[in-house]
Scaffold this active site. Structure first.
Site, PDB file in Angstrom:
ATOM      1  N   ASP A  32       0.855  -1.196   0.000  1.00 39.45           N
ATOM      2  CA  ASP A  32       0.000   0.000   0.000  1.00 39.45           C
ATOM      3  C   ASP A  32       0.887   1.240   0.000  1.00 39.45           C
ATOM      4  OD1 ASP A  32      -2.165   1.987   0.693  1.00 39.45           O
ATOM      5  OD2 ASP A  32      -3.303   0.149   1.015  1.00 39.45           O
ATOM      6  N   THR A 146     -16.209  -3.818 -10.211  1.00 43.34           N
ATOM      7  CA  THR A 146     -17.464  -3.206  -9.800  1.00 43.34           C
ATOM      8  C   THR A 146     -18.606  -3.623 -10.710  1.00 43.34           C
ATOM      9  OG1 THR A 146     -18.661  -1.095  -9.596  1.00 43.34           O
ATOM     10  CG2 THR A 146     -16.828  -1.151 -11.142  1.00 43.34           C
ATOM     11  N   SER A 187     -19.084   6.813 -14.695  1.00 34.11           N
ATOM     12  CA  SER A 187     -18.129   7.774 -14.140  1.00 34.11           C
ATOM     13  C   SER A 187     -16.741   7.405 -14.642  1.00 34.11           C
ATOM     14  CB  SER A 187     -18.144   7.738 -12.605  1.00 34.11           C
ATOM     15  OG  SER A 187     -17.554   6.534 -12.133  1.00 34.11           O
ATOM     16  N   TYR A 189     -14.259   6.673 -12.740  1.00 35.94           N
ATOM     17  CA  TYR A 189     -13.889   5.499 -11.943  1.00 35.94           C
ATOM     18  C   TYR A 189     -14.408   4.221 -12.595  1.00 35.94           C
ATOM     19  CZ  TYR A 189     -14.964   1.851  -8.546  1.00 35.94           C
ATOM     20  OH  TYR A 189     -15.132   0.640  -7.934  1.00 35.94           O
ATOM     21  N   HIS A 190     -15.691   4.188 -12.942  1.00 34.92           N
ATOM     22  CA  HIS A 190     -16.253   2.993 -13.570  1.00 34.92           C
ATOM     23  C   HIS A 190     -15.613   2.738 -14.939  1.00 34.92           C
ATOM     24  CE1 HIS A 190     -19.562   3.936 -10.665  1.00 34.92           C
ATOM     25  NE2 HIS A 190     -19.475   2.631 -10.496  1.00 34.92           N
ATOM     26  N   LYS A 193     -12.474   0.710 -14.467  1.00 32.68           N
ATOM     27  CA  LYS A 193     -12.762  -0.704 -14.222  1.00 32.68           C
ATOM     28  C   LYS A 193     -13.141  -1.412 -15.524  1.00 32.68           C
ATOM     29  CE  LYS A 193     -12.468  -0.735  -9.636  1.00 32.68           C
ATOM     30  NZ  LYS A 193     -11.594  -1.594  -8.829  1.00 32.68           N
ATOM     31  N   VAL A 219     -20.990  -1.611  -1.038  1.00 31.96           N
ATOM     32  CA  VAL A 219     -20.751  -2.271   0.241  1.00 31.96           C
ATOM     33  C   VAL A 219     -21.420  -1.490   1.369  1.00 31.96           C
ATOM     34  CG1 VAL A 219     -18.981  -3.107   1.837  1.00 31.96           C
ATOM     35  CG2 VAL A 219     -18.555  -3.130  -0.629  1.00 31.96           C
ATOM     36  N   ASN A 248     -24.430   3.279   4.416  1.00 32.73           N
ATOM     37  CA  ASN A 248     -23.698   3.729   5.597  1.00 32.73           C
ATOM     38  C   ASN A 248     -23.968   5.205   5.868  1.00 32.73           C
ATOM     39  OD1 ASN A 248     -22.667   1.204   5.920  1.00 32.73           O
ATOM     40  ND2 ASN A 248     -20.521   1.745   5.549  1.00 32.73           N
ATOM     41  N   ARG A 249     -24.069   5.986   4.785  1.00 33.13           N
ATOM     42  CA  ARG A 249     -24.349   7.409   4.953  1.00 33.13           C
ATOM     43  C   ARG A 249     -25.736   7.620   5.552  1.00 33.13           C
ATOM     44  NH1 ARG A 249     -26.585  10.645   1.175  1.00 33.13           N
ATOM     45  NH2 ARG A 249     -26.114   9.173  -0.506  1.00 33.13           N
TER      46      ARG A 249
END
Length: 403
Positions: A32, A146, A187, A189-190, A193, A219, A248-249
């Site tokens: 990392d 994803t 996006s 990001y997508h 992927k 997730v 989660n938000r």
């Protein structure tokens, strides 16, 4: 026991996966560069849960009595020699690849973040493939992809696991073919992927690399059995507008008395999975590699699909919260249906956790414990898909009126 390198093992999915694999008796090394921590500093946000240093994390893990985890600081996108030399020394059986910038909103924030996402994700993935090929390692590459590569054009079709059977006609006869399911990224990001898929396809064909690509849903949850063993093992809990995942938000907003911010109509339907199932799925993928020479093995890593509106309903019913219908900063359909196959993981023994299983309470307990660390100002999403779009609150009302 396998020798496993987990790239991006300090992150939200990578850290609990590293612990889970070590608890199963594997020899785990984390690579990392702490980019996720650096982005927190850049954005002026932090995880709701306090994240210990890597040194303290690994020390706490050692105290549990499980097989120790080792760590190497490597930027896989920028330092190819370090990546190659470490893999040459370790000779891993498996490389689990989480080392990509994972937030769609962050990838759409501005030109700088778009370029970083492409440079980091595409170069990092290609460097792994090149290193494994150059070193002639027989390492199984397990990549966290994803479900977003498929897009969200639900029209009644159950999205298969990666490949689509088609028939092509030359006007006189038909030919059966099986192709990668057409990508439709929403996006930058997508998009990265989606590009990963093409690179995987090439290296599996040309260099006979063994590759599993996991198309994961959104997730939810934060803890796994391993992260509960010590306070310094606690996992990330992101709630800000760039990195906070939607459920989660919502749970955080309900606990701190902030309206549940639903973008647009809330009719966006997405695939979901609990973090505990994420680590189980990766372990199952590690234990079930493809053979050398096989095509890329694609598995849909999800438990169920739900609309954002229904999620808000669930959380509000449980907490008495209110919903804020806000402008949608994303360029996406206001309403969609979605069905996805997850047959391969079910066949391997996964009994996925469902939203109806009542595990919200554990996440709420985490939120309540660390509520004093919440910064309400970072909850709204400030990243927009179009420069002229300025998101804002449209109206606030009880969730029962939005269903």
């Amino acid at each position: 026991m396998k020798k496993i390198v987990v790239i991006g093992g300090d992150g939200f999915c990578g850290w609990p996966t590293s612990l889970h694999l070590a608890a199963k008796g594997h020899d785990v090394t984390i690579f990392d560069n702490f980019s996720r921590r650096a982005i927190d500093a850049e954005l002026g946000v932090s995880s709701l849960t306090p994240i210990a240093s890597m040194e303290d994390r690994l020390s706490a893990w050692k105290e549990t009595g499980h097989r120790p985890i080792t760590f190497q600081s490597i930027d896989i996108a920028k330092d190819y020699p370090a990546l190659r030399d470490s893999l040459k020394t370790l000779k891993p059986d498996t490389i689990v690849h989480f080392g990509e910038q994972r937030a769609a909103p962050y990838s759409m924030k501005d030109a700088t973040r778009k370029r970083y996402t492409v440079d980091n994700n595409v170069s990092g993935t290609h460097n792994i493939l090149t290193a494994v090929s150059e070193l002639r390692l027989d390492a199984h590459i397990v990549h966290l992809g994803t479900a977003g590569v498929y897009g969200y054009d639900g029209d009644g079709l159950e999205i298969p696991e990666g490949y689509l059977a088609i028939k092509v006609s030359n006007g006189e006869e038909e030919f059966a073919r099986e192709i990668l399911y057409p990508t439709n990224p929403g996006s930058v990001y997508h998009m990265t992927k989606s590009l990963d898929q093409i690179m995987f396809q090439f290296y599996a064909k040309n260099d006979a690399l063994r590759i599993t690509d996991l198309h994961q849903g959104i997730v939810w949850g934060t803890q796994t059995p391993e992260t509960r063993l010590h306070d310094d093992l606690i996992n990330r809990f992101d709630y800000d507008g760039d990195y906070g995942t939607v459920l989660n938000r919502f749970l955080l907003q309900a606990v701190v008395g902030h309206p549940l911010t639903v973008h647009g109509t809330g009719g966006q339907t997405r695939a979901f999975i609990n973090i505990a199932d994420t680590v189980r799925c990766v372990a199952l993928a590690v234990d079930n590699p493809p053979n050398r020479g096989d095509r890329v093995q694609i598995r849909n890593q999800m438990a169920e699909t739900q609309s954002v509106r229904n999620l808000a309903q669930m959380v509000a019913d449980m907490t008495g919260g209110q919903v804020a219908m806000v402008d949608n900063p994303r360029n996406e359909a206001a309403e969609n249906t979605l069905a996805m196959s997850n047959h391969s993981f079910v066949k391997l023994g996964l009994n996925p956790i469902k939203l109806s299983d009542g595990l919200f309470n554990e996440t709420i307990e985490i939120v309540r414990r660390f509520a004093d660390r919440c910064d309400l100002s970072v909850i709204p999403c400030s990243s927009t898909w179009t420069p002229e779009h300025k998101p804002g609150v449209v109206e606030t009302r009880s969730v029962t009126e939005t269903a």
